[in-house]
Design a protein around this motif. Structure first.
Motif, PDB file in Angstrom:
ATOM      1  N   PHE A  37       0.844  -1.194   0.000  1.00 30.48           N
ATOM      2  CA  PHE A  37       0.000   0.000   0.000  1.00 30.48           C
ATOM      3  C   PHE A  37       0.881   1.246   0.000  1.00 30.48           C
ATOM      4  O   PHE A  37       2.068   1.202   0.349  1.00 30.48           O
ATOM      5  N   ILE A  38       0.289   2.327  -0.420  1.00 29.63           N
ATOM      6  CA  ILE A  38       0.948   3.632  -0.417  1.00 29.63           C
ATOM      7  C   ILE A  38       0.276   4.496   0.642  1.00 29.63           C
ATOM      8  O   ILE A  38      -0.943   4.463   0.803  1.00 29.63           O
ATOM      9  N   PHE A  39       1.089   5.246   1.376  1.00 30.15           N
ATOM     10  CA  PHE A  39       0.517   6.142   2.372  1.00 30.15           C
ATOM     11  C   PHE A  39       1.229   7.495   2.318  1.00 30.15           C
ATOM     12  O   PHE A  39       2.343   7.626   1.803  1.00 30.15           O
ATOM     13  N   VAL A  40       0.561   8.500   2.865  1.00 27.85           N
ATOM     14  CA  VAL A  40       1.081   9.864   2.893  1.00 27.85           C
ATOM     15  C   VAL A  40       1.567  10.199   4.297  1.00 27.85           C
ATOM     16  O   VAL A  40       0.949   9.821   5.289  1.00 27.85           O
ATOM     17  N   LYS A  41       2.676  10.899   4.353  1.00 30.55           N
ATOM     18  CA  LYS A  41       3.164  11.478   5.603  1.00 30.55           C
ATOM     19  C   LYS A  41       3.028  12.989   5.477  1.00 30.55           C
ATOM     20  O   LYS A  41       3.577  13.605   4.566  1.00 30.55           O
ATOM     21  N   LEU A  42       2.276  13.602   6.385  1.00 28.18           N
ATOM     22  CA  LEU A  42       2.135  15.050   6.426  1.00 28.18           C
ATOM     23  C   LEU A  42       3.015  15.595   7.537  1.00 28.18           C
ATOM     24  O   LEU A  42       2.902  15.174   8.694  1.00 28.18           O
TER      25      LEU A  42
ATOM     26  N   THR B 265       5.785   3.879   0.095  1.00 30.99           N
ATOM     27  CA  THR B 265       5.201   2.564  -0.185  1.00 30.99           C
ATOM     28  C   THR B 265       5.598   1.599   0.922  1.00 30.99           C
ATOM     29  O   THR B 265       6.701   1.679   1.487  1.00 30.99           O
ATOM     30  N   TYR B 266       4.676   0.658   1.215  1.00 29.39           N
ATOM     31  CA  TYR B 266       4.956  -0.393   2.200  1.00 29.39           C
ATOM     32  C   TYR B 266       4.696  -1.738   1.538  1.00 29.39           C
ATOM     33  O   TYR B 266       3.611  -1.972   0.989  1.00 29.39           O
ATOM     34  N   ASP B 267       5.693  -2.638   1.583  1.00 28.69           N
ATOM     35  CA  ASP B 267       5.577  -3.987   1.036  1.00 28.69           C
ATOM     36  C   ASP B 267       5.205  -4.951   2.160  1.00 28.69           C
ATOM     37  O   ASP B 267       5.940  -5.055   3.155  1.00 28.69           O
TER      38      ASP B 267
ATOM     39  N   GLU C 293       9.538   2.396   1.683  1.00 26.46           N
ATOM     40  CA  GLU C 293      10.406   3.139   0.788  1.00 26.46           C
ATOM     41  C   GLU C 293       9.730   4.444   0.390  1.00 26.46           C
ATOM     42  O   GLU C 293       8.513   4.501   0.206  1.00 26.46           O
ATOM     43  N   SER C 294      10.562   5.475   0.243  1.00 26.82           N
ATOM     44  CA  SER C 294      10.042   6.778  -0.158  1.00 26.82           C
ATOM     45  C   SER C 294       9.783   6.794  -1.653  1.00 26.82           C
ATOM     46  O   SER C 294      10.572   6.275  -2.442  1.00 26.82           O
ATOM     47  N   LEU C 295       8.663   7.389  -2.039  1.00 24.01           N
ATOM     48  CA  LEU C 295       8.330   7.547  -3.444  1.00 24.01           C
ATOM     49  C   LEU C 295       8.971   8.840  -3.919  1.00 24.01           C
ATOM     50  O   LEU C 295       8.571   9.933  -3.511  1.00 24.01           O
ATOM     51  N   SER C 296       9.957   8.723  -4.760  1.00 24.90           N
ATOM     52  CA  SER C 296      10.729   9.891  -5.192  1.00 24.90           C
ATOM     53  C   SER C 296      10.084  10.556  -6.396  1.00 24.90           C
ATOM     54  O   SER C 296       9.795   9.914  -7.402  1.00 24.90           O
ATOM     55  N   ASP C 297       9.827  11.850  -6.258  1.00 21.78           N
ATOM     56  CA  ASP C 297       9.256  12.635  -7.351  1.00 21.78           C
ATOM     57  C   ASP C 297      10.157  13.845  -7.592  1.00 21.78           C
ATOM     58  O   ASP C 297      10.201  14.778  -6.792  1.00 21.78           O
ATOM     59  N   LYS C 298      10.878  13.823  -8.697  1.00 27.21           N
ATOM     60  CA  LYS C 298      11.828  14.903  -9.002  1.00 27.21           C
ATOM     61  C   LYS C 298      11.169  16.105  -9.678  1.00 27.21           C
ATOM     62  O   LYS C 298      11.809  17.127  -9.876  1.00 27.21           O
TER      63      LYS C 298
ATOM     64  N   GLY D 204       6.592   1.431 -10.574  1.00 23.92           N
ATOM     65  CA  GLY D 204       7.902   0.947 -10.145  1.00 23.92           C
ATOM     66  C   GLY D 204       8.511   1.928  -9.171  1.00 23.92           C
ATOM     67  O   GLY D 204       7.994   2.137  -8.080  1.00 23.92           O
ATOM     68  N   ASN D 205       9.614   2.546  -9.561  1.00 24.69           N
ATOM     69  CA  ASN D 205      10.263   3.537  -8.707  1.00 24.69           C
ATOM     70  C   ASN D 205      10.241   4.939  -9.316  1.00 24.69           C
ATOM     71  O   ASN D 205      10.953   5.818  -8.844  1.00 24.69           O
ATOM     72  N   GLU D 206       9.426   5.135 -10.351  1.00 24.28           N
ATOM     73  CA  GLU D 206       9.433   6.419 -11.044  1.00 24.28           C
ATOM     74  C   GLU D 206       8.055   7.065 -11.025  1.00 24.28           C
ATOM     75  O   GLU D 206       7.028   6.387 -11.056  1.00 24.28           O
ATOM     76  N   VAL D 207       8.076   8.405 -10.981  1.00 24.42           N
ATOM     77  CA  VAL D 207       6.853   9.194 -11.103  1.00 24.42           C
ATOM     78  C   VAL D 207       6.905   9.938 -12.427  1.00 24.42           C
ATOM     79  O   VAL D 207       7.881  10.637 -12.723  1.00 24.42           O
TER      80      VAL D 207
END
Length: 892
Positions: free
Chosen positions: A338-343, A403-405, A412-417, A457-460
């Motif tokens: 699942f994907i979660f948000v950290k505020l 993301t959590y496996d 793991e952090s979802l990297s958005d450049k 995958g690992n890209e946005v």
């Protein structure tokens, strides 16, 4: 179409009252006892009939002769009796006139039922008035006697259906049981028999059940989630106990974080199943955990949760203005991750809210339970709480995505450049389109720059981006849900030619959708995989209507499931696969609710669809609603569109006439205001609520006006609010009201008032300020915004940009307070613990009033009440106070 309902709503030129039903109800309730004198004749007739049943003739009865002798032999002449009778009748009439404060001519006219009047050049048929009936009252309204009953339907998914059946749902009736039912059949089964259950010498109260998503509900060796002992935190979020319930064992196992005290049960923010039902994710003290259903093992995912860090849970401003939900976590369809948000609210400033009356256990505003000591259930010192609340131009929450496996237990952090939207971007919406593609919709902090992105995958990857204000003069706000379609596609709302339409993207990375632009949409799109059809609601008939439309994806063929030729405001709740529907007709006549199999409708010819819908049984106890309104005079409501020729726009209007309205009389006028950007209050819904009660109680006409900038229409109309909060609302309200008064002689010009709550309180005060006592003589503002620098950043900057970029913030406040001297009187009410519109707004305004030496106002503070003002009888009191206040001022 709905001729068998007792009608109370009139719309535009249509005369929708059902005279036959009204006359039938009235004839059943009327008897010979229509007056005091008729009671005497009725008693004599009854006595006569009774005497005829006996062996002795009536004229031989000694009692009769005793009464007769009093009038025959006592020497009283007929002329004297006649004089006495006339004097008595005259005294009675004079007494009634004095009591009712009506002239003799008015009193005589009052006995005549005015069936037709003209309004805005149209004929209006009034609801029938009967002096023997009672008018609607405040007490009956508060008691729920005028409530329209509805069933709360929760559809089962195909995976949850009992074997061999479909169309299953469950309801929570007014009794303790949770019942399993099937569409339009007599099938019924009990899921849970009682709302109370014991655990370790205590009893707990069930408020909700979450059915296991992956197994048939009839499977006894199953686990469901039970919710108990809720405590509200904000608008959507709660603290509650969550339990795993096993039907076959009848056991309740608390879901708890690890390492808690044995005899202590901790309340969680939320708990939810993974799609396969094998895992429960939950949040506690702003940290995330997963609970393995089969083993009972609990794993903690985050450790940094605090008053500044929110993991998987929105803070106040995100919940209120962005998500409209209590969680920010999204499971992949295969339950592997699942994907979660950290505020991060570290740099967001706080607002302190004190509680003077509430006990610790009643305060949901806190992040943790308070340790404040109490003395004999008394707060010797106020309980202090702190709320992270960004205001315009200040720091807002910083979003990061993870993301959590489930298998590896890795985060793991979802990297958005992509930094197009800046570091303070807003994540408005997200959904897994399939197991590999996660779709996100983001904006900059002012909700003007929009971007659609996909994580794979690992890209946005950014799919599209544009300037919303530049494209259609609008903004981005809380969005309608995205729903999945076939073969990796999804359904969303898109903008084209000034309106929102349903559109279909064939895959997650698509930038160009297929747009279905025959009917503008006001809802999400629901996909029916069996018939390859999309369903949605439209305002194509008018901004005040809501009708159900279907479109075939392959053929572009449209079906009007509810006729656009008829007035109607419909709402829908579809099953997940779009094959079953709970359809609610909300007005303008008496509402009904029906359960529909969409397959059955698809088998019909177009011209028979609506008839098939009306053949389905009504499930919302409509007969009870009608029964409660028997022998009751109800106000008449009309809906109209007023065209402003110079601007080529139209304004939606709702008008309520009191029972027994007579255009020869003079009536007070009460205008109800809201006016928030994109909001809508004038809809053709049957809503026998406070406005009707006010009309009846005050014998007043009620006027509701939808000024420029509000919703229901196209973006040209809504965009008037852009950078203009507080400008068009008072101008449109004053213009329409003054024109209404000029065109109708039945308005008492010295008894015109306006009232509103929240944004409506702001609109009320701005209208009084702008009007300067010319039209409006009285006003009531409840929990008003008085200066938009005090409100939250995401909402305010959406329409006004940052303060440093927009000088119009000077208009978006109550600035010309000296103008308020020129009205007769106004009233302000506010809750001391309002987390939404802080009491600071009223305090700031009263300081301005004091400096301007203004005395013609009253203020009422509700201790420990939030924005709804419903603590310790507050909600009843605030309405009653307003009614009494208006009545006193209208009578002076």
């Amino acid at each position: 179409m709905f001729s068998f309902f007792k009608s109370r709503r009139k719309s535009e030129q249509y005369e929708m009252i059902d005279q036959n039903v009204l006359e039938e109800n009235i004839s059943q309730s009327r008897s010979s006892s229509d007056s005091q004198s008729s009671v005497v004749f009725e008693d004599i007739e009854n006595y006569t009939n009774k005497s005829k049943e006996t062996k002795n003739d009536f004229y031989n009865d000694p009692i009769f002769h005793s009464i007769l002798s009093r009038y025959k032999n006592q020497g009283i002449k007929k002329s004297i009796i006649s004089i006495i009778s006339i004097v008595f009748v005259l005294l009675w009439i004079i007494g009634v006139i004095v009591y009712s404060q009506l002239s003799p001519k008015q009193l005589l006219n009052k006995t005549k039922w005015q069936t037709n009047i003209k309004l805005f050049g149209q004929n209006i048929t009034l609801n029938e008035y009967n002096s023997q009936f009672k008018n609607i009252t405040f007490d009956n309204w508060r008691n729920g006697d005028y409530m329209t009953y509805q069933e709360s339907i929760t559809w089962l998914t195909p995976e949850q259906y009992p074997s061999g059946n479909s169309g299953g749902y469950y309801i929570t009736p007014r009794k303790d049981q949770f019942l399993l039912k099937q569409i339009n059949t007599d099938f019924e089964d009990i899921i849970i028999n009682s709302r109370k259950f014991p655990y370790k010498n205590n009893f707990f109260h069930i408020s909700d059940i979450i059915i296991n998503p992956s197994k048939s509900i009839e499977e006894l060796n199953n686990n469901h989630i039970i919710v108990s002992d809720k405590l509200a935190q904000w608008r959507h979020s709660t603290f509650a106990l969550y339990w795993l319930y096993n039907p076959i064992l009848a056991t309740y196992t608390p879901i708890q974080p690890p390492n808690v005290e044995t005899n202590v049960l901790e309340k969680l923010h939320f708990a939810e199943f993974s799609p396969d039902g094998n895992t429960v994710a939950f949040a506690f003290e702003h940290n995330l955990f997963v609970h393995d259903v089969s083993t009972g093992e609990v794993h903690q995912i985050t450790n940094d949760g605090s008053t500044n860090i929110f993991n998987g849970k929105p803070d106040w401003v995100y919940e209120e203005e962005v998500t409209a939900n209590d969680r920010m976590i999204w499971w992949s369809p295969d339950s592997s991750k699942f994907i979660f948000v950290k505020l991060n609210d570290t740099n967001v400033q706080s607002v302190d809210i004190d509680y003077y009356i509430k006990q610790n256990t009643e305060i949901g505003m806190q992040y943790e339970q308070s340790n404040e000591k109490q003395y004999k259930n008394l707060n010797q010192y106020p309980i202090k709480t702190s709320l992270k609340y960004p205001k315009p131009g200040t720091n807002i929450p910083i979003v990061s995505i993870y993301t959590y496996d489930v298998k590896s237990k890795k985060v793991e952090s979802l990297s958005d450049k992509d930094k197009t939207l800046g570091d303070e971007f807003i994540l408005y919406q997200a959904i897994w389109v399939d197991n590999d593609n996660f779709l996100m919709k983001q904006t900059d902090r002012t909700s003007k720059l929009f971007a659609r992105k996909v994580f794979n995958g690992n890209e946005v990857t950014r799919i599209e981006s544009f300037n919303v204000t530049g494209k259609y003069g609008g903004w981005v706000e809380k969005m309608k849900p995205i729903n999945l379609a076939a073969n990796g596609g999804y359904i969303d709302n898109c903008f084209e030619n000034g309106n929102n339409y349903i559109c279909l993207f064939d895959k997650a990375a698509s930038a160009e959708p297929k747009i279905f632009n025959k009917y503008p949409t006001i809802s999400e799109g629901i996909y029916n995989n069996q018939h390859n059809c999309i369903y949605f609601l439209t305002s194509a008939k008018s901004a005040m209507d809501s009708h159900l439309i279907g479109v075939n994806i392959n053929t572009n063929e449209y079906i009007e499931y509810t006729s656009l030729n008829e007035d109607g405001y419909y709402s829908t709740k579809f099953s997940k696969n779009g094959q079953f529907l709970s359809l609610k007709y909300n007005g303008p006549n008496q509402p009904w609710q029906r359960l529909i199999s969409m397959t059955e409708l698809h088998e019909q010819e177009k011209e028979h669809v609506e008839h098939t819908i009306l053949e389905q049984p009504i499930i919302n106890f409509m007969d009870k609603s009608l029964k409660n309104l028997e022998n009751t005079n109800i106000p008449t409501t009309t809906f109209n569109e007023i065209k402003l020729e110079k601007e080529d726009i139209s304004i939606s209007i709702k008008t309520i006439f009191p029972p027994g309205f007579n255009p020869e009389f003079k009536y007070p006028l009460l205008v109800h205001a809201y006016g928030g950007p994109g909001s809508q209050t004038v809809q053709k819904q049957y809503d026998l609520g406070f406005l009707d009660v006010a009309s009846s109680t005050l014998n007043s006409i009620i006027f509701v006006i939808e000024p420029r900038g509000t919703g229901g229409k196209d973006w040209k109309f809504k965009s008037y609010a852009n950078n203009n909060i507080g400008y068009w609302e008072p101008r449109d309200i004053k213009l329409i009201t003054s024109e209404f008064i000029s065109a109708n002689k039945f308005i008492q010009k010295n008894k015109v008032a306006i009232w509103g709550w929240s944004y409506g309180g702001f609109t009320t005060l701005k209208t009084l300020e702008f009007d300067n006592g010319e039209i409006f003589k009285f006003g009531v503002a409840i929990a008003p915004v008085t200066n938009w620098l005090f409100y939250d950043a995401i909402y305010t900057e959406r329409y006004m940009n940052k303060p440093q970029d927009n000088p119009s913030y000077n208009v978006a406040q109550i600035s010309k307070v000296e103008n308020l001297k020129n009205i007769k009187n106004f009233l302000i009410m506010h809750g001391s613990a309002d987390d939404n519109v802080h009491v600071q707004n009223s305090m700031w305004l009263m300081d301005k009033l004091n400096l301007a030496n203004i005395h013609n106002y009253e203020f009422h503070l509700f201790p420990d009440n939030d924005h709804n003002i419903n603590y310790h009888n507050g909600n009843s009191f605030v309405y009653k106070k307003m009614l009494n206040w208006l009545q006193n001022n209208f009578s002076s």
